[in-house]
Design an enzyme around this catalytic site. Sequence first.
Site, mmCIF file in Angstrom:
data_model
loop_
_atom_site.group_PDB
_atom_site.id
_atom_site.type_symbol
_atom_site.label_atom_id
_atom_site.label_comp_id
_atom_site.label_asym_id
_atom_site.label_seq_id
_atom_site.Cartn_x
_atom_site.Cartn_y
_atom_site.Cartn_z
ATOM 1 N N CYS A 1 30.055 3.113 18.370
ATOM 2 C CA CYS A 1 30.222 2.497 17.053
ATOM 3 C C CYS A 1 31.617 2.853 16.565
ATOM 4 O O CYS A 1 32.384 3.483 17.295
ATOM 5 C CB CYS A 1 29.116 2.883 16.072
ATOM 6 S SG CYS A 1 29.197 4.532 15.349
ATOM 7 N N HIS B 1 28.414 22.578 28.747
ATOM 8 C CA HIS B 1 27.825 23.618 27.908
ATOM 9 C C HIS B 1 26.589 23.178 27.125
ATOM 10 O O HIS B 1 25.770 24.019 26.770
ATOM 11 C CB HIS B 1 28.861 24.142 26.899
ATOM 12 C CG HIS B 1 29.954 24.916 27.536
ATOM 13 N ND1 HIS B 1 31.029 25.383 26.815
ATOM 14 C CD2 HIS B 1 30.157 25.311 28.818
ATOM 15 C CE1 HIS B 1 31.845 26.039 27.634
ATOM 16 N NE2 HIS B 1 31.343 26.004 28.854
#
Length: 143
Positions: A65, A98
Amino acid sequence: MKISIGNDHAGPEYKKAIVQYLESKGHQVTNYGTDTEASVDYPDFGHPVATDVEEGKADYGIVICGSGNGIAMTVNKHAGVRAGLCWTKEIAYLTRLHNDANIVSIPARYTSIQQAIEIVETFLETAFEGGRHQNRVDKIACK
């Protein structure tokens, strides 16, 4: 890989280029995005992507978006979805390494199409590191 993609009116050209890239790499793509720049509501295109990831119908999701924020907020409402907003390939690398993100959110108004492809490429090629990060990822979902 099976990948679902969704975008609002800020991202049809990004989606087109990303889908072309993914298909050239042999990935199966499910497209939920709009193909025009006529104003639409990003949740209508984010929820189907998140549902596919949530239900195991897609290995990963890509949402696009204008800022990347609204659609990221939308998909992150789904259980089991961890979407990361990535504006560089370095952020995409870390959100996979991570955080074990399974959906990447791209801000079309703040990246180029080439950067978006690099973000997707990095996101898909990076494995979750696990280890000390697994404990943190396990604490993300509300119980």
